[in-house]
Design an enzyme around this catalytic site. Structure first.
Site, PDB file in Angstrom:
ATOM      1  N   GLY A  20       2.095  -9.561   9.763  1.00 24.33           N
ATOM      2  CA  GLY A  20       0.719  -8.743  10.255  1.00 24.33           C
ATOM      3  C   GLY A  20      -0.223  -9.273  10.985  1.00 24.33           C
ATOM      4  O   GLY A  20      -0.645 -10.420  10.659  1.00 24.33           O
TER       5      GLY A  20
ATOM      6  N   ASP B 291      -5.513  -5.504   2.734  1.00 19.82           N
ATOM      7  CA  ASP B 291      -5.392  -4.166   2.072  1.00 19.82           C
ATOM      8  C   ASP B 291      -4.041  -4.369   1.035  1.00 19.82           C
ATOM      9  O   ASP B 291      -3.678  -3.439   0.135  1.00 19.82           O
ATOM     10  CB  ASP B 291      -4.989  -2.996   2.963  1.00 19.82           C
ATOM     11  CG  ASP B 291      -6.285  -2.842   3.805  1.00 19.82           C
ATOM     12  OD1 ASP B 291      -7.496  -3.263   3.540  1.00 19.82           O
ATOM     13  OD2 ASP B 291      -6.025  -1.841   4.669  1.00 19.82           O
TER      14      ASP B 291
ATOM     15  N   ALA C  83     -12.260  -4.417   6.814  1.00 20.58           N
ATOM     16  CA  ALA C  83     -11.946  -5.187   7.799  1.00 20.58           C
ATOM     17  C   ALA C  83     -12.600  -6.689   7.612  1.00 20.58           C
ATOM     18  O   ALA C  83     -12.083  -7.652   7.654  1.00 20.58           O
ATOM     19  CB  ALA C  83     -12.441  -4.876   9.046  1.00 20.58           C
TER      20      ALA C  83
ATOM     21  N   GLY D 140      -2.950  -7.777  11.534  1.00 21.84           N
ATOM     22  CA  GLY D 140      -4.191  -6.924  11.440  1.00 21.84           C
ATOM     23  C   GLY D 140      -5.440  -7.982  11.428  1.00 21.84           C
ATOM     24  O   GLY D 140      -5.250  -9.280  11.659  1.00 21.84           O
TER      25      GLY D 140
ATOM     26  N   GLU E  70     -16.664  10.405   8.786  1.00 26.12           N
ATOM     27  CA  GLU E  70     -17.002  10.115  10.347  1.00 26.12           C
ATOM     28  C   GLU E  70     -15.822  11.074  11.115  1.00 26.12           C
ATOM     29  O   GLU E  70     -16.495  11.561  12.137  1.00 26.12           O
ATOM     30  CB  GLU E  70     -16.493   8.536  10.497  1.00 26.12           C
ATOM     31  CG  GLU E  70     -17.352   7.591  10.060  1.00 26.12           C
ATOM     32  CD  GLU E  70     -16.742   6.030   9.833  1.00 26.12           C
ATOM     33  OE1 GLU E  70     -17.766   5.059   9.706  1.00 26.12           O
ATOM     34  OE2 GLU E  70     -15.713   5.898  10.359  1.00 26.12           O
TER      35      GLU E  70
END
Length: 451
Positions: A26, A317, A333, A28, A188
């Site tokens: 990953g 996550d 994040a 991320g 948002e």
């Protein structure tokens, strides 16, 4: 996340052969922060990801609502790691982990196995439809660039179709947009959709009336932004209503199809539905045979490792980590970056024969925006709202973007949009028109290719 000033010096082959093999699944925030924290360390790293880019997910909704282009919030993984000579990037999908043999199965053109001495699992999360996976066809979530461009396409196509629609019911259906879930992403999205649709209807279209646009935000809980203090959540609700967003609280979605959404006994006819109500962790717990919570997050120790496997870290996550108060570390994040940096320090400590201190998460605050000029920020007891919060929110997000170019481009785009109230990324791409205009996966009768 910035480029390295100079390449890591090459090391003799004999030293490289004896170094620990670190596999990171990953790219991320968590996985990439781990890799960057190991810059120059005497380890060999294999970074595995099924996409070739790192994505700044907090701004995906801006791509989905035509405020930014995908390249503004993404960067190639190989470009980010090009100065890390101890890093090999492998484009492929992790499909399993053999804990006993310390092997990761990766599917690219064929299935291969990647050995590890230390494993970092940072595979993130996916959408959760609470057992109704059939809804995904009609209500995409927002996790990838492909998701964002699909949503952008549906929104823009709906307004385009409304411009020439002569049937009053279909006209209303095309200009009705439903967002499921009033967390930060849902709030948002709802605010940005309202500004986008009403803005372009007023300036660029001749027959679509801004007053015809209907944006509905559906939330099963008692208030939007449940993670925020009540005063900030109440401000966000008022700001959304000022933008013309209808908020349905205490209301659960019970059905979604090509024509709209079912809310118990109530039906909302809508051609565009967006899902922001839930997430499910990746299959990491299944691969590892590890204990997990209802969302699939792997239960880890205070060192972010599996209880019986200190060589396996699980972060971001994918992990259920607890802070000093025994509460789950949020799926944010900054939290994933903190975890990745900790793992890097922990691995370095292990190389020196030392034990790392337990992970301690530091929460710096929560941020959410509600259209332009409006945002909310919680820094402990300090609550900020309105224009100042929006400016600080923008600065914080620009700061976290990868690379100088990305920061400058996003800043210029936002300033341009603020002054002229015009988005620069209103492109409809990869659409095939069929002879028979039947409502399909896109919900408005146009078949779409993956972008």
């Amino acid at each position: 996340m910035t480029d390295r000033a100079a390449d890591t010096p090459a090391e003799p082959a004999g030293q490289r052969a004896s170094r620990p093999r670190v596999v990171v699944i990953g790219a991320g925030f968590g996985g990439l922060s781990t890799v960057q924290s190991l810059h120059g360390a005497p380890v060999d790293i294999t970074l595995v990801d099924q996409r070739n880019h790192h994505l700044f997910q907090p701004l995906l909704y801006q791509v989905a609502t035509a405020g930014l282009s995908p390249a503004d919030i993404a960067a190639p993984i190989r470009a980010i790691t090009r100065h890390d000579r101890n890093v090999e990037v492998l484009l492929g999908e992790a499909t399993g982990i053999d804990v006993a043999r310390r092997l990761v199965s990766v599917l690219d053109t064929a299935v291969r196995t990647v050995p590890y001495d230390i494993l970092v699992v940072a595979t993130g999360a996916r959408h959760s439809y609470f057992g109704h996976e059939e809804w995904a066809r009609f209500a995409p979530g927002l996790k990838t660039v492909e998701d964002a461009t699909l949503i952008r396409r549906r929104i823009l196509l709906a307004v385009e179709r409304a411009e020439t629609e002569t049937d009053a019911e279909e006209y209303r259906r095309l200009l009705t947009f439903v967002v499921g879930g009033a967390g930060p992403t849902g709030v948002e999205m709802a605010g940005a959709i309202s500004e986008l649709v009403r803005g372009i209807a007023a300036s660029d279209f001749r027959r679509v009336s801004p007053k015809s646009a209907r944006i509905v935000l559906v939330e099963a809980g008692p208030r939007p932004l449940a993670a925020f203090p009540p005063d900030l959540a109440a401000y966000a609700g008022r700001a959304l209503q000022n933008l013309g967003v209808e908020i349905r609280l205490g209301t659960a979605v019970t059905g979604i199809d090509a024509g709209g959404v079912q809310l118990g006994t109530e039906r909302i006819e809508a051609r565009t539905v967006i899902w922001a109500a839930g997430v499910q962790a990746s299959k990491a717990a299944e691969w590892l045979g590890a204990a997990h919570d209802r969302a699939g997050r792997v239960k880890v120790t205070d060192h972010l490792t599996l209880p019986d496997h200190p060589e396996i870290y699980v972060i971001g996550d994918t992990a259920l980590a607890l802070d000093t108060n025994g509460r789950p570390v949020p799926d944010l994040a900054p939290a994933a970056k903190e975890a990745g940096q900790y793992v890097g320090r922990s691995i370095r400590a292990g190389l020196r024969g030392r034990a790392a201190k337990p992970f301690r998460y530091r929460h710096y605050g929560d941020l959410a925006t509600i259209g332009r000029n409006r945002a909310i920020i919680e820094f402990g007891r300090l609550h900020i709202r309105g224009f100042l919060a929006w400016v600080l929110w923008g600065i914080a997000h620009i700061f976290f973007l990868i690379g100088f170019r990305n920061r400058v481009v996003v800043m210029v785009d936002w300033l341009w949009s603020y002054v002229w109230f015009r988005g620069n990324a209103r492109l409809i791409t990869n659409v095939e028109r069929h002879d028979q205009d039947e409502p399909g996966q896109d919900g408005i009768g146009l078949a779409e290719n993956a972008e």
